[in-house]
Design a protein around this motif. Sequence first.
Motif, mmCIF file in Angstrom:
data_model
loop_
_atom_site.group_PDB
_atom_site.id
_atom_site.type_symbol
_atom_site.label_atom_id
_atom_site.label_comp_id
_atom_site.label_asym_id
_atom_site.label_seq_id
_atom_site.Cartn_x
_atom_site.Cartn_y
_atom_site.Cartn_z
ATOM 1 N N ARG A 15 0.858 -1.186 0.000
ATOM 2 C CA ARG A 15 0.000 0.000 0.000
ATOM 3 C C ARG A 15 0.888 1.227 0.000
ATOM 4 O O ARG A 15 1.950 1.228 0.608
ATOM 5 N N ALA A 64 5.340 2.710 -6.511
ATOM 6 C CA ALA A 64 4.935 1.334 -6.199
ATOM 7 C C ALA A 64 5.563 0.360 -7.187
ATOM 8 O O ALA A 64 6.099 -0.676 -6.793
ATOM 9 N N ALA A 68 -5.571 -8.754 -5.455
ATOM 10 C CA ALA A 68 -6.059 -7.377 -5.425
ATOM 11 C C ALA A 68 -7.570 -7.396 -5.626
ATOM 12 O O ALA A 68 -8.089 -8.191 -6.415
ATOM 13 N N ASN A 93 -9.614 -2.212 -6.864
ATOM 14 C CA ASN A 93 -8.280 -1.633 -6.703
ATOM 15 C C ASN A 93 -7.502 -1.703 -8.021
ATOM 16 O O ASN A 93 -6.555 -2.469 -8.173
ATOM 17 N N SER A 137 -3.519 -1.114 -7.836
ATOM 18 C CA SER A 137 -2.695 -2.262 -7.445
ATOM 19 C C SER A 137 -2.637 -3.304 -8.552
ATOM 20 O O SER A 137 -1.579 -3.882 -8.816
#
Length: 163
Positions: free
Chosen positions: A88, A99, A123, A127, A130
């Motif tokens: 996260r 990320a 995920a 989301n 992600s």
Amino acid sequence: MPELQRLRPDHAPALLAFEEENRAFFAATVPDRGDDYFTRFAARHAALLAEQATGACHFHVLVTQDGEVLGRFNLMDAADGEAELGFRLAEKATGRGLATATVRELFTLCTQTYALTKLRAGATLTNSASRAVLTRTGFVPTGEELVLSRERGLGYVRELEGL
């Protein structure tokens, strides 16, 4: 550039601040941790460090030069050369490729430090950020539908051999 660091006891205050500051942001795409998580944070942090000491998990934080936590990148349930990746990133750090870059950096730790050859991840369907990071870093959908804290999600896998 922020630095990926293995979780330590002295990360606790900055990590709690990160979780509190981003609680609403995270809750928009993943289930909220609940009030108990925050009131029992010190005990939870100590438990994570104890679990990490066993080698079953490897917890990391992405930290700025002044000690602010921008993200969490965790390898959980490490066994038989495999682990599950969870991550996260702070709202203010999104959209800059952090990320993606950090997950790629984690691959080196996986192979050179933790002797991991495969990562799994999941995920939620909501989301998309992600899921995009997972795809950009070479994870492929397994076709497995998951339930992640009562939310529908998808499973992913990434082979690390040959990196």
